[in-house]
Structures are given as structure tokens and as C-alpha cells.
Design a protein around this motif. Structure first.
Motif, PDB file in Angstrom:
ATOM      1  N   MET A  97       0.496  -0.644  -0.001  1.00  0.00           N
ATOM      2  CA  MET A  97       0.076  -0.062  -0.093  1.00  0.00           C
ATOM      3  C   MET A  97       0.648   0.972   0.046  1.00  0.00           C
ATOM      4  O   MET A  97       0.486   2.198  -1.054  1.00  0.00           O
ATOM      5  N   LEU A 100       2.602   1.768  -3.528  1.00  0.00           N
ATOM      6  CA  LEU A 100       1.697   1.645  -3.853  1.00  0.00           C
ATOM      7  C   LEU A 100       1.131   3.870  -4.312  1.00  0.00           C
ATOM      8  O   LEU A 100       1.620   4.654  -5.202  1.00  0.00           O
ATOM      9  N   MET A 101       1.268   4.263  -2.776  1.00  0.00           N
ATOM     10  CA  MET A 101       0.627   5.345  -3.035  1.00  0.00           C
ATOM     11  C   MET A 101       1.455   6.907  -3.340  1.00  0.00           C
ATOM     12  O   MET A 101       2.174   7.222  -3.184  1.00  0.00           O
TER      13      MET A 101
ATOM     14  N   VAL B   9      -7.146  13.992  -7.299  1.00  0.00           N
ATOM     15  CA  VAL B   9      -6.275  12.794  -7.475  1.00  0.00           C
ATOM     16  C   VAL B   9      -5.586  11.927  -6.399  1.00  0.00           C
ATOM     17  O   VAL B   9      -5.588  11.220  -6.310  1.00  0.00           O
ATOM     18  N   ILE B  10      -5.002  13.059  -5.413  1.00  0.00           N
ATOM     19  CA  ILE B  10      -4.691  11.989  -4.165  1.00  0.00           C
ATOM     20  C   ILE B  10      -4.721  11.769  -3.256  1.00  0.00           C
ATOM     21  O   ILE B  10      -4.513  10.281  -3.026  1.00  0.00           O
ATOM     22  N   VAL B  11      -6.389  12.144  -3.170  1.00  0.00           N
ATOM     23  CA  VAL B  11      -7.396  11.256  -2.639  1.00  0.00           C
ATOM     24  C   VAL B  11      -7.726   9.696  -3.134  1.00  0.00           C
ATOM     25  O   VAL B  11      -7.813   9.057  -2.655  1.00  0.00           O
ATOM     26  N   ILE B  13      -5.860   7.978  -5.356  1.00  0.00           N
ATOM     27  CA  ILE B  13      -4.525   7.528  -5.031  1.00  0.00           C
ATOM     28  C   ILE B  13      -5.198   6.526  -3.448  1.00  0.00           C
ATOM     29  O   ILE B  13      -3.866   5.490  -3.331  1.00  0.00           O
ATOM     30  N   ALA B  14      -4.845   7.892  -2.336  1.00  0.00           N
ATOM     31  CA  ALA B  14      -4.756   7.042  -1.002  1.00  0.00           C
ATOM     32  C   ALA B  14      -6.004   5.687  -0.983  1.00  0.00           C
ATOM     33  O   ALA B  14      -6.052   4.612  -0.739  1.00  0.00           O
ATOM     34  N   LEU B  15      -7.544   5.887  -1.721  1.00  0.00           N
ATOM     35  CA  LEU B  15      -7.766   5.433  -1.377  1.00  0.00           C
ATOM     36  C   LEU B  15      -8.100   4.059  -2.595  1.00  0.00           C
ATOM     37  O   LEU B  15      -7.911   2.609  -1.795  1.00  0.00           O
ATOM     38  N   LEU B  16      -7.570   3.989  -3.453  1.00  0.00           N
ATOM     39  CA  LEU B  16      -6.785   2.693  -4.023  1.00  0.00           C
ATOM     40  C   LEU B  16      -6.163   2.414  -3.304  1.00  0.00           C
ATOM     41  O   LEU B  16      -6.049   0.377  -3.120  1.00  0.00           O
ATOM     42  N   GLY B  17      -4.946   3.068  -2.718  1.00  0.00           N
ATOM     43  CA  GLY B  17      -4.104   1.666  -2.303  1.00  0.00           C
ATOM     44  C   GLY B  17      -4.486   1.242  -0.405  1.00  0.00           C
ATOM     45  O   GLY B  17      -4.794   0.201  -0.130  1.00  0.00           O
ATOM     46  N   ILE B  18      -5.431   1.880  -0.496  1.00  0.00           N
ATOM     47  CA  ILE B  18      -6.083   0.986   0.953  1.00  0.00           C
ATOM     48  C   ILE B  18      -7.085   0.216   0.352  1.00  0.00           C
ATOM     49  O   ILE B  18      -6.994  -0.759   1.106  1.00  0.00           O
TER      50      ILE B  18
END
Lengths: 170, 101
Positions: A97, A100-101, B9-11, B13-18
Motif C-alpha cells: 500500500m 503504491l501510494m 487525484v491524491i485522495v 490514490i489513497a483510496l486505491l492503496g487502501i
């Protein structure tokens, strides 16, 4: 710079996304998922698209979250409160995670997205309706067929044959 | 409008990582469905954000399609989970080994 509403919404959305995956009880988890979906609807309002926000609340918060809640209630009580995960994979997952971030985040920050600004008015929802009925009409019909097929398939899959047979005997 | 495109877009990306963390670590079928939902919502947020800043109505149209398809996906996924739970009396995907009915 971001404003206060954006900050509050991002804290709610990301915090409840983590809570949905990490809370011990699946019921509280699905309620936290409702928080994430509602936060995304708030982001849509910030982006001047109230039509999509309305759909998000009606479809996600209204129906999908309730559907998940009812499925959780059908499961045995011990399974709702048991944490089922791979302890060995936990640190690998957190590492994945973070990689990726950081990776995607640095690519996005270095790209030219930062300079994009807009002063133009937001898209009117009449344009969306026009899109649906002119250019995208085959996709709209296909989507209706897919939805009907998915609901029928879900009903057929979840049907209990044994109960029906007992009733037929009586 | 004080918020910029890159913040949204950064928010997302954070949701995608979670979501990817949840998919790779959890073995509970319902929780994996939660993770898929979070990833789909990150994608929708991206679509609507880019549609606002370009600006173009096609992004919002696609987001509406995506929401409808996600509803169908959740209905089918939950009924599959119910069938598997009835068969194995468990929602741990490590137990779902056999595809035989």
C-alpha cells in the motif's frame, strides 16, 4: 490550496475506509463503508456535480450499503466478530500500500496536473441527459439489460430449493 | 474554486492503496467486497474530477454508468457469497477450495 470542507471530507472518507477494513465487527465495518461512500458523494458536491452526488447517495448509501448489511446479518454470529486475515501477509500488504501510494503520488505530483486550472462553468446535468439519449443510447440499453440479468441471476443463485420442496409437500 | 485537480487525484490514490491493501491482506469474502467497493469509488472520483476540470460532460456520463454496473456487481457478488456460505458454512475464502457443486 484546499479549503476546510475538502480537508474534513478527505479525513472522513479515508478514515472510514480504513475503519471499514480494520474494525473487528462486520456490522460496524459496513457502517464505516457507508461513511466512505457518503464522503465520496460530498466530494462530488465539491466538484459541482450534484446529479452524480444524488445518484451516489441513492445507489451506494441507499441500496448497496443496506444490501451488504442484510448479507452480514445472514452470516453466523461468530463469523461476524472473527477477524479472518493472513497475519504473515499483513506487513507485506501495508508495504504494498505504501509503495503504491508513494510511487503513484510522486508520479502524479511531478506530472503537469498541478498547473491545470479552470474558470469555466460546471457541466449542466441537461448535457448528461442529452449524452445518454443521443451518443450513448446503445450503452444505456446494454446497461439496462446487464442490470436486469444481474438481479435475475442473483435471485436464481440465492434461491433455496430445499425450503421450496418442504412447502410443496405440506 | 480553491480545490485543485491534484488534491482530488491524491485522495483517490489513497483510496486505491487502501483498497489494494484490503484485497491482499483480508480473507473474509465480505471484507474483500468492501475493498472492491472502495477501489471503484476511487475510480469514480477520478472520473468526475477530470470531467470538472476539462470540462466535459462525458466523464460524468461514464461515472453514472460505472455506478450502475457496480450495483449489479455487488448484487451478483453478495449472492455468490451467500451460496458459498451455505455450502461451506464459512466466509473465509481460503476454505472455498472446490468448485464442485
Amino acid at each position: 490550496m484546499v479549503d476546510a470542507a475538502f480537508l474534513a471530507l478527505s479525513v472522513i472518507t479515508i478514515g472510514s475506509a480504513i475503519a471499514a477494513l480494520e474494525l473487528r465487527s462486520l456490522i460496524y465495518g459496513s457502517m464505516a463503508l457507508m461513511g466512505t461512500l457518503g464522503g465520496i458523494a460530498g466530494f462530488f458536491l465539491l466538484l459541482d456535480s450534484p446529479f452524480i452526488a444524488m445518484f451516489q447517495i441513492a445507489v451506494y448509501v441507499g441500496s448497496i450499503a443496506v444490501l451488504i448489511l442484510f448479507t452480514v446479518m445472514l452470516v453466523k454470529r461468530e463469523l461476524i466478530f472473527k477477524k479472518i486475515e493472513d497475519p504473515r501477509r499483513k506487513f507485506a500488504g501495508i508495504g504494498l500500500m505504501l509503495i503504491l501510494m508513494v510511487g503513484l503520488g510522486s508520479i502524479i505530483i511531478d506530472s503537469g496536473l498541478r498547473t491545470i486550472q479552470t474558470n469555466e462553468p460546471a457541466v449542466d446535468f441537461r448535457d448528461i441527459g442529452e449524452d445518454f439519449l443521443t451518443y450513448y443510447w446503445p450503452a444505456l440499453i446494454l446497461m439496462a439489460l446487464i442490470l436486469a440479468g444481474a438481479v435475475t441471476g442473483a435471485l436464481v443463485l440465492a434461491r433455496r430449493e430445499d425450503v421450496e420442496d418442504e412447502q410443496r409437500v405440506n | 474554486m480553491s480545490n485543485e485537480l491534484i488534491d482530488f487525484v491524491i485522495v483517490s490514490i489513497a483510496l486505491l492503496g487502501i483498497g489494494i491493501y484490503g484485497l491482499s491482506v483480508k480473507r473474509n469474502a465480505i471484507r474483500m467486497l468492501f475493498a472492491v467497493e472502495i477501489i471503484i469509488n476511487a475510480a469514480n472520483l477520478n472520473l468526475v474530477a477530470f470531467a470538472r476540470f476539462i470540462p466535459n460532460s462525458a466523464g460524468q456520463t461514464l461515472a453514472l454508468f460505472s455506478i450502475a454496473i457496480a450495483a449489479a456487481e455487488v448484487a451478483a457478488g453478495l449472492s455468490l457469497i451467500i451460496v458459498a456460505y451455505r455450502m461451506y458454512q464459512n466466509i473465509d475464502i481460503a476454505d472455498f477450495r472446490s468448485l464442485k457443486g
